[in-house]
Scaffold this motif. Sequence first.
Motif, PDB file in Angstrom:
ATOM      1  N   ALA A   1       0.838  -1.204   0.000  1.00 36.15           N
ATOM      2  CA  ALA A   1       0.000   0.000   0.000  1.00 36.15           C
ATOM      3  C   ALA A   1       0.872   1.252   0.000  1.00 36.15           C
ATOM      4  CB  ALA A   1      -0.939   0.002   1.201  1.00 36.15           C
TER       5      ALA A   1
ATOM      6  N   GLU B   1      -5.494   1.165  -1.989  1.00 33.43           N
ATOM      7  CA  GLU B   1      -6.241  -0.049  -2.318  1.00 33.43           C
ATOM      8  C   GLU B   1      -5.601  -0.790  -3.481  1.00 33.43           C
ATOM      9  OE1 GLU B   1      -8.542  -2.956  -1.458  1.00 33.43           O
ATOM     10  OE2 GLU B   1      -8.486  -1.099  -0.262  1.00 33.43           O
TER      11      GLU B   1
ATOM     12  N   ARG C   1      -2.944  -2.906  -1.997  1.00 34.42           N
ATOM     13  CA  ARG C   1      -3.508  -4.082  -1.315  1.00 34.42           C
ATOM     14  C   ARG C   1      -3.959  -5.132  -2.321  1.00 34.42           C
ATOM     15  NH1 ARG C   1      -6.267   0.278   1.621  1.00 34.42           N
ATOM     16  NH2 ARG C   1      -5.075   0.722   3.526  1.00 34.42           N
TER      17      ARG C   1
END
Length: 241
Positions: free
Chosen positions: A83, A94, A97
């Motif tokens: 991240a 995001e 991730r």
Amino acid sequence: MSGREPGSTVDPTSETDGAVDAVCFDLDDTLCRYTQSGAEVLERAFDRAGVGRPWSIDDYYDGYRNYLEESTDIVDLRRRCFADLAVAAGHDRETGRAVADAYADLRDREAVELVPGARDVIDALAAEYRLGLVTNGAPEMQRTKLETIGLDDRFETVVCAGYDAPAKPAAEPFDLALEALGSTSERTVYVGNSLRSDVAGANAAGLRSVWVPDGEAVPETPDPPPTYRLETLAELATPPW
């Protein structure tokens, strides 16, 4: 349960006797191995997440230690690291991730395979011995690999050293396995590919060690010395003890 004085070691070159009733294994490069490098897996993870090449595997390797204390496990660590790498490269958190999740799935489910002969060895030994696994690595990651290679139900105990106990070559993870198996160091053999962590750790815990080199240069005089040395894991179907 180890049957040794605290802090003592066994001489692996001395003559051993007594029946063996338990066999423990290392996982990485002993029973399974990666089919792709970390860099190759990361390239595929970027593709799966639909982004370009915003950071390299070296960026991850250089920075992951900064997340060790605050992370709950390897999955959380990688998501935190990726991240931050994504933000540094101009993407949102995001996205990082998503890349981390794709990396984990690809690495431990699609880029790992059994070492030749491993299943036959496990099947042969399971008929006569209690089996355990002592591996350095995060529990989630190691158990995913075991599921991928189809060995997740073959061990009575799985000790993830570095998490359940100090990492190998410390004696503690071996002691945990012995306790779970109801065995002693004198009656247990440990199989691994690394002199530094597997053989040294087994020797420190008083177990007989079986060293199976993973294809790298083999020293003429292994240090520390294993109790037994095999050329391939398949040879273990006929135990040397």
